[in-house]
Design an enzyme around this catalytic site. Structure first.
Site, PDB file in Angstrom:
ATOM      1  N   ASP A 120       0.861  -1.177   0.000  1.00 27.10           N
ATOM      2  CA  ASP A 120       0.000   0.000   0.000  1.00 27.10           C
ATOM      3  C   ASP A 120       0.900   1.231   0.000  1.00 27.10           C
ATOM      4  O   ASP A 120       2.135   1.114  -0.046  1.00 27.10           O
ATOM      5  CB  ASP A 120      -0.954  -0.003   1.198  1.00 27.10           C
ATOM      6  CG  ASP A 120      -0.233  -0.131   2.542  1.00 27.10           C
ATOM      7  OD1 ASP A 120       1.008   0.026   2.577  1.00 27.10           O
ATOM      8  OD2 ASP A 120      -0.891  -0.404   3.554  1.00 27.10           O
ATOM      9  N   SER A 149      -0.553  -9.996  -2.419  1.00 24.81           N
ATOM     10  CA  SER A 149      -1.733  -9.672  -1.631  1.00 24.81           C
ATOM     11  C   SER A 149      -2.057 -10.697  -0.565  1.00 24.81           C
ATOM     12  O   SER A 149      -3.002 -10.513   0.177  1.00 24.81           O
ATOM     13  CB  SER A 149      -2.967  -9.499  -2.516  1.00 24.81           C
ATOM     14  OG  SER A 149      -2.908 -10.146  -3.695  1.00 24.81           O
ATOM     15  N   SER A 358      -6.159 -12.891   3.042  1.00 29.25           N
ATOM     16  CA  SER A 358      -5.457 -11.972   2.145  1.00 29.25           C
ATOM     17  C   SER A 358      -5.136 -10.680   2.873  1.00 29.25           C
ATOM     18  O   SER A 358      -5.534 -10.471   4.027  1.00 29.25           O
ATOM     19  CB  SER A 358      -6.317 -11.700   0.908  1.00 29.25           C
ATOM     20  OG  SER A 358      -7.542 -11.078   1.286  1.00 29.25           O
ATOM     21  N   TYR A 359      -4.442  -9.772   2.178  1.00 29.34           N
ATOM     22  CA  TYR A 359      -4.031  -8.502   2.788  1.00 29.34           C
ATOM     23  C   TYR A 359      -5.274  -7.751   3.274  1.00 29.34           C
ATOM     24  O   TYR A 359      -6.215  -7.524   2.508  1.00 29.34           O
ATOM     25  CB  TYR A 359      -3.269  -7.659   1.768  1.00 29.34           C
ATOM     26  CG  TYR A 359      -2.639  -6.428   2.356  1.00 29.34           C
ATOM     27  CD1 TYR A 359      -1.659  -6.520   3.330  1.00 29.34           C
ATOM     28  CD2 TYR A 359      -3.015  -5.158   1.921  1.00 29.34           C
ATOM     29  CE1 TYR A 359      -1.081  -5.398   3.870  1.00 29.34           C
ATOM     30  CE2 TYR A 359      -2.430  -4.022   2.449  1.00 29.34           C
ATOM     31  CZ  TYR A 359      -1.471  -4.145   3.430  1.00 29.34           C
ATOM     32  OH  TYR A 359      -0.898  -3.017   3.962  1.00 29.34           O
ATOM     33  N   PRO A 360      -5.308  -7.373   4.563  1.00 31.96           N
ATOM     34  CA  PRO A 360      -6.556  -6.850   5.140  1.00 31.96           C
ATOM     35  C   PRO A 360      -6.796  -5.361   4.938  1.00 31.96           C
ATOM     36  O   PRO A 360      -7.768  -4.836   5.472  1.00 31.96           O
ATOM     37  CB  PRO A 360      -6.389  -7.169   6.633  1.00 31.96           C
ATOM     38  CG  PRO A 360      -4.911  -7.078   6.857  1.00 31.96           C
ATOM     39  CD  PRO A 360      -4.265  -7.567   5.592  1.00 31.96           C
TER      40      PRO A 360
END
Length: 832
Positions: A120, A149, A358-360
């Protein structure tokens, strides 16, 4: 030649999991300089190189921090307005030095650096922090960015095959936001903290007036405003978040209940099973606030109670949820699981680093085509709670491709489970269960409900009732968080007539809205772009940590007196600090930096200048704090309450026009003296030496400062009987930030007969001009003498003597100038 590659993840747990995946759990572990950040070594084929020597380590979030330079860190070092332009620097803090040493040591042995930070904008910034530390240690090496991800083999392998360069624009955007938040937050935090020391504010978060008088009993404002527990902080995201809570609070406080009246019709009819079922028809007018009008309509209905069915409408409603975003996860967890947004993200991060989800942190609610959704569902087939349902989705052709939402951050997929989990407990299990059930629900058929609305007419007044029946459970079979129940009513036909059992006229009273819930607060922040999906929970936690709000027994946010007073103060000033517009504009500009539409300098200049002007306006309207805080807080005793009153009504306050108290402490050798206004609760330090009296004109009229309207005082040196004047407000808060306190009338350049700063400047300029004139005259005389000496054949020694004479003349001129300055200073020779 074997390539050596240094890999850096954002957290130790992520480094451990990724290293285990790439090495097939065969990596060897060794210690780094930080005991929390280990290193894993193994062989791996990557970037078209075989048997690369891979070293995997990590940082712990941001490696660097920004702050003003040391000169401006002490709170007494400058006027807070100077923080808008003070030099700043980004450095590695002392607690991260072990991490820095590890990176420096390892990069010197490496040929390539691969950055495995979270994918991110914040992770991109941390990547460049790691890169900067490594470049300072070694000038030349290749570097790449890994995008993934989820910490699962498929995603990690894909990341290794698609390494790219890090995104510098995203990193610059984060640096810009951090600098803006630092400057604005530091300036306004110091501004309001220092001023509000005049009130007794204690560190509890109830909503009762704080009247504790004992010094130090929970006091969060003392003379050493440097630790987080002692400040009243301001933040560009924090304040709008608080504003949503206070806005709801004011709606509750200002709410005035009103009586209203409504009509209802009750009818009993046999249903399909032969059972008499009561049906209550609601008034289509809803309610009236005029009793007379409601009673007239009620009497009209009683005149002829026969009801006629005028409409029967049936329709189906279908629904299933869209894939899960970070905001929706936080809202649902708060509302349905009673877990706060901060805790939710902590549990989600833990599940992510364990490779279970997965990526939160994502704003995307649509899966990309080609995602192996059936494979992800198959991972859940062994689960004892929903395994059978997952198997039916795949094997019985009940799988439906998820609906697409309206949001896509083009970085991460929606939150979903990546593998089956066992051994989880408590809230961690609740979060995992919710994420998994939501994912299965997205891949399921819709729930179908039949809704039938019957409308009747009695004497021109319409009433209606709606019955609901579940036709198909669909996703509700696995997702119990959406509760839909049957509400069966008997069958009615259009044109049917009946006599109701009764018609009721009922009185009711409007009720105030409830305090804002966390789900509602997150919605408001999301709609108004306050923070990001990664930071909203932190802002909510911050206003709780600062005692601006607390949660009540219903899990709703209630503002404290401190929170209400702060918002009310800035509202009185006419500012919109508690409104989302200012912060939303910053977030929009930061996004434009990421997209290359604006530069960092453009955004900094416009934003800092805007808030600097607001700061100046706040300083001019600082009395608004007094008006708001007096509602809840008692004034603090000036300087701790150790002062005694010398003169109860001494000189006039420029703010309220009341007479201020002249006070002194108990020190017999060098007593500290102050002016204290009991009305405004303002305190002003006075000079330690000299006789202090009010300054009046020859007509006996008190003379006021034209800048701030405070009565001017005269300070006389009893030894040499010389006097100077001061304005108590300007002395403690100079009108221009370039001046340091104490500030006196003889330093002031304002258009005032007491301000002699301009005269001193003029005298110095005249003296400098006279010095230059003398120098030029001596120079000309010397040149003429040199010409004469040359013509007459005089020896060079005579010219040397003449030059010496010239030097003496110049020195004398300098001495005269310095003496004049000393005489000027001697006129103001006081100890301040």
């Amino acid at each position: 030649m074997t390539k050596r590659i240094l890999n850096v993840a954002e957290k130790p747990s992520a480094a451990k999991e990724i290293a285990a995946i790439l090495s097939n759990k065969r990596a060897t572990v060794r210690e780094g300089f930080s005991k929390y950040n280990k290193l894993w070594d193994f062989k791996y084929n990557i970037l078209n190189f075989n048997d690369c020597e891979m070293t995997f380590t990590s940082v712990t979030g941001h490696l660097m921090e920004i702050d003003v330079v040391d000169q401006f860190k002490p709170w007494a070092s400058c006027d807070p307005i100077q923080l808008f332009e003070a030099p700043i620097r980004k450095t590695v803090p002392s607690d991260k030095e072990p991490l820095k040493k590890t990176l420096e040591r390892e990069i010197k042995k490496a040929d390539i650096l691969i950055l495995w930070l979270d994918c991110d904008r914040e992770g991109e910034n941390i990547a460049f922090e790691v890169l900067e530390v490594c470049k300072n240690a070694k000038k030349k090496f290749e570097f790449y960015r890994a995008h993934f991800s989820a910490i699962i083999p498929r995603e990690i392998d894909r990341a290794c095959e698609n390494l790219v360069k890090p995104n510098e624009k995203d990193s610059i955007a984060v640096d810009t936001r951090m600098e803006i938040d630092l400057r604005i937050g530091a300036a306004f935090t110091r501004f309001q903290t220092l001023y509000l020391k005049k009130f007794k504010i204690i560190s509890n978060s109830d909503n009762q007036p704080r009247t504790t008088t004992a010094a130090g009993n929970g006091n969060i404002l003392n003379n050493n405003n440097s630790s987080g527990k002692e400040i009243i902080s301001y933040g560009p995201c924090q304040f709008p978040t608080l504003g949503f809570v206070v806005e709801r609070y004011f709606r509750i406080v200002n709410f005035k209940p009103e009586d209203f009246w409504n009509l209802s019709v009750v009818h009993e009819k046999m249903d399909s099973s032969g059972k008499m079922t009561p049906v209550t028809f609601s008034w289509c007018r809803n309610r009236l606030f005029d009793y007379t009008a409601a009673f007239i309509l009620y009497e009209k209905c009683l005149d002829n109670t026969e009801a006629t069915v005028v409409d029967v409408t049936s329709k189906e409603s279908r629904y299933r949820p869209v894939p899960l975003t970070t905001i929706e996860l936080q809202k649902a967890a708060s509302k349905k699981l009673k877990i706060s947004s901060v805790q939710t993200m902590q549990y989600a991060e833990e599940l992510y680093t364990k490779g279970l989800i997965s990526y939160p942190r994502t704003e995307t609610d649509s899966f990309q085509p080609g995602t192996d959704l059936k494979g992800l569902i198959g991972n859940q087939a062994s689960n004892p709670e929903w395994g059978a349902y997952a198997s039916r989705l795949i094997n019985n052709n009940q799988f439906v491709y998820p609906k697409s939402g309206k949001n896509n951050d083009n970085s991460h997929p929606p939150i979903h489970p990546t593998s089956s989990a066992t051994g989880l407990s408590g809230n961690l299990k609740k979060i995992y269960d919710f994420i998994t059930r939501r994912f299965l629900a997205c891949c399921s058929e819709e729930s179908v409900f039949a809704n039938t609305t019957v409308t009747i007419d009695i004497q021109g007044e319409r009433f209606s009732e709606t019955g609901t029946m579940v036709l198909k459970l669909g996703y509700l079979e696995v997702y119990p968080f959406d509760k839909r129940n049957d509400k069966l009513i008997p069958t009615y036909q259009k044109g049917e007539r009946f006599t109701p059992k009764r018609i009721d006229l009922t009185k009711g009273t409007t009720v105030a809205p409830h305090y804002i819930t966390e789900a509602e607060l997150l919605t408001a922040m999301d709609n108004n772009k306050i923070g990001t999906d990664a930071t909203m929970a932190t802002h909510i936690q911050t206003i709780q940590d600062r005692f601006y709000v607390k949660k009540n027994e219903s899990n709703q946010f209630v503002p404290s007196n401190l929170g209400v007073s702060l918002v009310a103060s800035y509202e009185l000033m006419g500012f919109e600090f508690s409104k989302p517009n200012l912060r939303a504009a910053i977030e929009a500009d930061v996004d434009k930096i990421s997209r290359g539409q604006k530069t960092k300098q453009e955004v900094l200049l416009s934003t800092i200048e805007k808030y600097k002007q607001l700061y100046q306006l706040a300083n001019q309207n600082i009395n608004c704090f007094d008006r708001s805080f007096r509602e809840y807080y008692e004034p603090a005793d000036p300087k701790g309450g150790e002062f005694r009153i010398l003169v109860s009504q001494f000189s006039r306050c420029g703010k309220c026009n009341a007479k201020m108290q002249y006070k002194s402490d108990q020190n017999p050798e060098a007593p500290k003296r102050i002016l204290f206004c009991p009305q405004c609760i303002d305190t002003f330090d006075l000079p330690k030496n000299g006789d202090i009296s009010q300054l009046v004109t020859s007509m006996g009229v008190p003379q006021n400062c034209p800048i701030c309207q405070y009565q001017v005082l005269s300070v006389r040196n009893p030894i040499n009987d010389k006097s100077y004047t001061i304005c108590p407000k300007c002395r403690n808060s100079p009108p221009d930030p370039i001046h340091k306190k104490p500030f006196h009338c003889f330093q002031c350049t304002f258009n005032c007969n007491l301000a002699t700063g301009n005269k001193q400047q003029q005298q110095q300029q005249q003296q400098q001009q006279q010095q230059q004139t003398n120098y030029n005259r001596n120079n000309n005389n010397n040149n003429n003498n040199n010409n004469n000496n040359t013509n007459s054949g005089r020896p060079i020694t005579t010219r040397t003597t003449r030059t010496t004479s010239q030097h003496r003349t110049f020195t004398a001129s300098n001495n005269n100038f310095n003496n004049n300055n000393r005489n000027s200073d001697r006129n103001n020779n006081f100890i301040f």
